[in-house]
Design a protein around this motif. Structure first.
Motif, short mmCIF file in Angstrom:
data_model
loop_
_atom_site.label_atom_id
_atom_site.label_comp_id
_atom_site.label_asym_id
_atom_site.label_seq_id
_atom_site.Cartn_x
_atom_site.Cartn_y
_atom_site.Cartn_z
N SER A 472 0.85 -1.19 0.00
CA SER A 472 0.00 0.00 0.00
C SER A 472 0.88 1.24 0.00
O SER A 472 1.06 1.89 -1.01
N CYS A 473 1.51 1.54 1.15
CA CYS A 473 2.29 2.79 1.23
C CYS A 473 3.59 2.69 0.44
O CYS A 473 4.06 3.67 -0.12
N GLY A 474 4.18 1.49 0.39
CA GLY A 474 5.46 1.32 -0.30
C GLY A 474 6.60 2.04 0.41
O GLY A 474 7.70 2.15 -0.12
N GLY A 476 7.14 1.52 3.98
CA GLY A 476 7.48 0.86 5.24
C GLY A 476 6.78 1.46 6.45
O GLY A 476 7.34 1.45 7.54
N VAL A 477 5.56 1.98 6.27
CA VAL A 477 4.84 2.50 7.44
C VAL A 477 3.49 1.84 7.69
O VAL A 477 3.03 1.77 8.82
N CYS A 478 2.84 1.33 6.64
CA CYS A 478 1.46 0.87 6.84
C CYS A 478 1.38 -0.59 7.29
O CYS A 478 0.41 -0.99 7.91
N GLY A 479 2.37 -1.39 6.97
CA GLY A 479 2.37 -2.79 7.40
C GLY A 479 1.65 -3.73 6.46
O GLY A 479 1.58 -4.93 6.72
N CYS A 481 2.43 -5.00 3.62
CA CYS A 481 3.24 -6.03 2.94
C CYS A 481 3.88 -7.02 3.90
O CYS A 481 4.77 -7.78 3.50
N CYS A 511 8.66 -4.07 1.29
CA CYS A 511 8.60 -2.93 0.38
C CYS A 511 9.83 -2.05 0.56
O CYS A 511 10.22 -1.32 -0.35
#
Ligand code: FES
Length: 524
Positions: A472-474, A476-479, A481, A511
């Motif tokens: 999603s964010c690509g 490394g903040v949203c989790g 992946c 990501c």
């Protein structure tokens, strides 16, 4: 001043007073660090008293050493005062010489402890603490110095003072060790509860995955039910499933991803009631950022807007604890609001809500009206910057923080790792020492190997090889992946959670994160 004994008297009185003050300072410091005064809400004077006592101790110790240089009987010079083992006087035994040397060492240690305390804000907390522990050594060294080199040794009043001073210090130390062992036992108990909580979460996740129609975390279409203004530049948005039905299960600290009609994806914390399964509530601050995601929402989203939503996911879970300190900076109030609403009524917590002024602070009046003294709202426009150091030093609560990066970094620096919990929506800049290197990803499901070049992410390399991992964010903040590591060592570069937590769970965020070595095997 003509009395040849005057400097001897000055030396004795200053030494004994310094010793007494040092013991008071030590006892006070031990009681403060053991949080014995928590009930008094840690007013600043308690901490200041420790500092004043230490300063007086150092001043009187200086008077003691100065008086020794002026005493015509011992005639100490600079070398006697500053070099251990040099000082002696006529008639001194070996034992007295040793006690004098111990006194010089204690003076050096005491000086280092005191001077580093003056600049403690500029030192790493662990280093300052390690140096500060040396004050125990200094105290007992001074005890030896006083017991064997004092000219009053043997008199009843000297013995009485010594017994009193040493007993006080021993009692304080016993309290300290009792508190440490109690805390350790509590930490073990909390860790067990945490483990149970994780297991419960995993069980819930399994239920969710088994019943995608009932409770899916995959993308689903939702419609905006209403948009409200919560504060200056902050919109409250309520989303409900298109065609009715329930939202996915979530708990406090969770966030969802909005897949905006303009192709952007944005993560927002859920700020409503986690038992409300009819819809999701989020609050969106228009950051006027360069990518324009929040500005697009402010300009285009209204009741009836349809968009895709994925999640919820939770990388900021509320772990069971006896006491919580919540610190929200600006729009960081959103996950914190859900947390305080989810706690049992009698749980011990406090919220510090920081912002420029109330106009831009969503939910400020509401949380104060609802929770009164449990909430401190600090407006920097009127009262300046909040001094976090005092607050953080005086609490042993679990600290949950969401807000600007500077605020969260300060929390991470000042609070022990097992008590600090932060939620990031912007990545922290992390790089591999010596630069990124190529490596191979082995896929556990097929055994297939994929080369990952130095300038390509794992998710991109896998996508090119026909293997897709949800992203999603690509950044490394949203989790989104999150991927399980089957074998190999990762080089974590994300900001989703602490590296220790990821290692405990055996996961990485490909990501941005990479392999630490030539090969890594992933559950993909
Ligand atoms: S896609 Fe957001 S953490 Fe990897």
């Amino acid at each position: 001043m003509n009395d040849p004994h005057i400097w001897w008297y000055v030396s004795r009185v200053s030494a004994l007073t310094a010793w007494g003050l040092m013991s008071f300072s030590l006892v006070w410091g031990v009681l403060l660090s053991s949080r014995v005064f928590r009930g008094l809400d840690n007013p600043a004077w308690l901490k200041d008293l420790h500092k004043y006592l230490s300063t007086l101790t150092v001043l009187l110790a200086s008077v003691h050493t100065l008086a020794l240089t002026l005493d015509p009987y011992v005639k100490f010079d600079a070398a006697d005062l500053f070099i251990p083992g040099v000082a002696t006087y006529q008639g001194a035994t070996e034992l007295i010489n040793l006690a004098l040397a111990v006194g010089v060492v204690a003076m050096w240690v005491m000086s280092v402890v005191y001077l580093t305390s003056l600049v403690m804000d500029k030192l790493p907390r662990a280093l300052w603490k390690a140096i500060h522990y040396a004050s125990y050594f200094a105290f007992f060294a001074i005890g030896i110095h006083a017991a064997f080199s004092g000219t009053d040794v043997g008199s009843w009043w000297y013995a009485a003072i010594s017994i009193f001073v040493i007993s006080m210090a021993m009692i304080a130390l016993m309290i300290r060790f009792a508190v440490i062992s109690l805390r350790e036992r509590r930490a073990v108990a909390d860790a067990k509860v945490s483990e149970l909580r994780r297991a419960a979460q995993a069980a819930r996740d399994a239920v969710v995955l088994e019943n995608p129609d009932e409770d899916s975390r995959d993308k689903r279409t939702m419609v905006v039910q209403k948009v409200t203004s919560l504060a200056k530049n902050v919109l409250g948005i309520r989303l409900i499933p298109v065609g009715g039905g329930r939202t996915a299960w979530w708990d406090a600290g969770s966030h969802i991803t909005l897949h905006l009609p303009n192709g952007m994806e944005r993560q927002y914390s859920l700020c409503g009631d986690s038992t409300d399964r009819a819809g999701y509530d989020i609050a969106v601050l228009d950051t006027h950022g360069p990518e324009g995601g929040s500005t697009w929402i402010h300009n285009n989203v209204k009741a009836g807007t349809v968009m895709t939503v994925s999640g919820p996911r939770n990388h900021f879970p509320l772990v069971p604890a006896r006491t919580y300190l919540f610190i929200a900076g600006g729009i960081g109030i959103t996950p914190i609001r859900a947390m305080i609403e989810s706690l049992p009524a009698k749980r011990d917590w406090h919220l510090l809500y920081l912002g420029k002024n109330k106009d831009g602070m969503a939910f400020a009046d509401e949380v104060v009206a609802e929770h009164g003294k449990r909430v401190t709202v600090h407006e920097s426009d009127t009262t300046g910057r909040f001094d976090l150091s005092r607050l953080l030093e005086s609490t042993n609560a679990d600290v949950y923080c969401c807000g600007p990066e500077t605020l969260m970094s300060e929390i991470e620096q000042r609070v022990e790792r097992n008590r600090a919990h932060v939620e990031r929506f912007n990545p922290v800049l992390r790089e591999i020492e010596g630069g990124a290197r190529p490596f191979v990803v082995r896929l556990a499901s097929s055994g297939k190997k994929v080369n990952v070049a130095a300038n390509v992410s794992i998710t991109d390399a896998l996508a090119k090889a026909g293997v897709s991992i949800d992203t999603s964010c690509g950044k490394g903040v949203c989790g989104t992946c999150e991927t399980r590591i089957v074998d190999g060592k990762p080089s974590h570069l994300d900001s989703v959670m602490s590296d220790a937590d990821k290692d405990k769970l055996g996961v990485m965020y490909p990501c941005v994160s990479r392999a630490d070595g030539a090969e890594i095997t992933l559950d993909a």
